[in-house]
Write an enzyme that holds these catalytic residues in place. Sequence first.
Site, PDB file in Angstrom:
ATOM      1  N   GLN A  61       0.835  -1.190   0.000  1.00  0.00           N
ATOM      2  CA  GLN A  61       0.000   0.000   0.000  1.00  0.00           C
ATOM      3  C   GLN A  61       0.880   1.254   0.000  1.00  0.00           C
ATOM      4  O   GLN A  61       1.868   1.341   0.722  1.00  0.00           O
ATOM      5  CB  GLN A  61      -0.910   0.011   1.230  1.00  0.00           C
ATOM      6  CG  GLN A  61      -1.915  -1.127   1.258  1.00  0.00           C
ATOM      7  CD  GLN A  61      -2.978  -0.969   0.193  1.00  0.00           C
ATOM      8  OE1 GLN A  61      -3.302   0.148  -0.232  1.00  0.00           O
ATOM      9  NE2 GLN A  61      -3.526  -2.093  -0.254  1.00  0.00           N
ATOM     10  N   TYR A 108      -5.491 -13.433  -3.899  1.00  0.00           N
ATOM     11  CA  TYR A 108      -4.654 -12.299  -4.313  1.00  0.00           C
ATOM     12  C   TYR A 108      -3.915 -11.790  -3.072  1.00  0.00           C
ATOM     13  O   TYR A 108      -3.965 -10.607  -2.733  1.00  0.00           O
ATOM     14  CB  TYR A 108      -5.496 -11.187  -4.935  1.00  0.00           C
ATOM     15  CG  TYR A 108      -6.485 -11.638  -5.977  1.00  0.00           C
ATOM     16  CD1 TYR A 108      -6.103 -11.830  -7.307  1.00  0.00           C
ATOM     17  CD2 TYR A 108      -7.809 -11.873  -5.638  1.00  0.00           C
ATOM     18  CE1 TYR A 108      -7.029 -12.245  -8.268  1.00  0.00           C
ATOM     19  CE2 TYR A 108      -8.739 -12.282  -6.576  1.00  0.00           C
ATOM     20  CZ  TYR A 108      -8.347 -12.470  -7.898  1.00  0.00           C
ATOM     21  OH  TYR A 108      -9.268 -12.878  -8.837  1.00  0.00           O
ATOM     22  N   GLU A 110      -1.550 -16.668  -4.320  1.00  0.00           N
ATOM     23  CA  GLU A 110      -0.891 -15.583  -5.046  1.00  0.00           C
ATOM     24  C   GLU A 110      -0.200 -16.171  -6.269  1.00  0.00           C
ATOM     25  O   GLU A 110       0.331 -17.290  -6.209  1.00  0.00           O
ATOM     26  CB  GLU A 110       0.120 -14.875  -4.141  1.00  0.00           C
ATOM     27  CG  GLU A 110       0.943 -13.789  -4.802  1.00  0.00           C
ATOM     28  CD  GLU A 110       0.088 -12.692  -5.423  1.00  0.00           C
ATOM     29  OE1 GLU A 110       0.349 -12.351  -6.597  1.00  0.00           O
ATOM     30  OE2 GLU A 110      -0.832 -12.195  -4.756  1.00  0.00           O
ATOM     31  N   ASP A 115      -8.579  -9.498  -2.447  1.00  0.00           N
ATOM     32  CA  ASP A 115      -8.142  -8.152  -2.814  1.00  0.00           C
ATOM     33  C   ASP A 115      -7.726  -8.201  -4.285  1.00  0.00           C
ATOM     34  O   ASP A 115      -6.544  -8.217  -4.617  1.00  0.00           O
ATOM     35  CB  ASP A 115      -6.978  -7.732  -1.918  1.00  0.00           C
ATOM     36  CG  ASP A 115      -6.551  -6.291  -2.154  1.00  0.00           C
ATOM     37  OD1 ASP A 115      -7.136  -5.622  -3.033  1.00  0.00           O
ATOM     38  OD2 ASP A 115      -5.625  -5.828  -1.463  1.00  0.00           O
ATOM     39  N   CYS A 161      -9.982  -1.423  -4.976  1.00  0.00           N
ATOM     40  CA  CYS A 161      -9.475  -0.073  -5.227  1.00  0.00           C
ATOM     41  C   CYS A 161     -10.231   0.603  -6.366  1.00  0.00           C
ATOM     42  O   CYS A 161      -9.838   1.685  -6.798  1.00  0.00           O
ATOM     43  CB  CYS A 161      -7.980  -0.101  -5.529  1.00  0.00           C
ATOM     44  SG  CYS A 161      -7.537  -1.075  -6.984  1.00  0.00           S
TER      45      CYS A 161
END
Length: 234
Positions: free
Chosen positions: A67, A96, A120, A163, A190
């Site tokens: 982030q 993710y 991932e 995410d 996002c």
Amino acid sequence: RPGAPGRRGRDGSPGPAPARRPRLPRVEALGLVLGGPDGGRVAGRTWVRHEVAGAGAFRVSSDGFWQVHAAAAPTLVRLVREAAALRPHDTVLDLYAGAGLLSLALAGDLGPDGSVVAVESDPSGVADLRRNAHDEPRLRVVAARVEHALDDVPTHVDVVVLDPPRAGAGAAVLDRLAALGPRRVVVVSCDPAALGRDTALLAERGYRLGGLRALDAFPMTHHVECVATYDLIS
């Protein structure tokens, strides 16, 4: 010079206070790319260490994901933990997963019989995830694309956290996710438009939006980070 310590004006009065220099952040890593435009190598330390309250310490490669807002990581950890509302024996999927920020935080909320499966696909992210999770026995790492990994996860799943990239999870992933029948799904997004599309897909698959938090994680831009909670309609 005007304002220097010890300087006084012509009338003997104290001069203006010296201007304070802004305090710059500490440089933790510096990499130099050596070579021409067609290739080269990186010299120097190529990773940084992040400490996050409620989650632990994380090693993140220079080309890994983290982030950008300094307060985003601990804030997301807090909100996702609240939204997931885990029980000690739960089986959790973190899709993710990146470097494992949410995976490790969620694993810490489980008892010895609980487990987290972190998925991932990016090689750099997988390497960081494995390093960060090496001493957490409740966490298993799956290196695969999410749409493929969902064919090889526990048949019983209680909570799913995801995410996804800016485009959202999409129907292919949400079809497989809904087939597992978790009681709760937590989506970190996002992009509100992509979140809206995923919300409609989850509603068609029996999940109701129960909570939504919006974060100004990208100040002075139009981007918004969201944490959405969905419950299976019984």
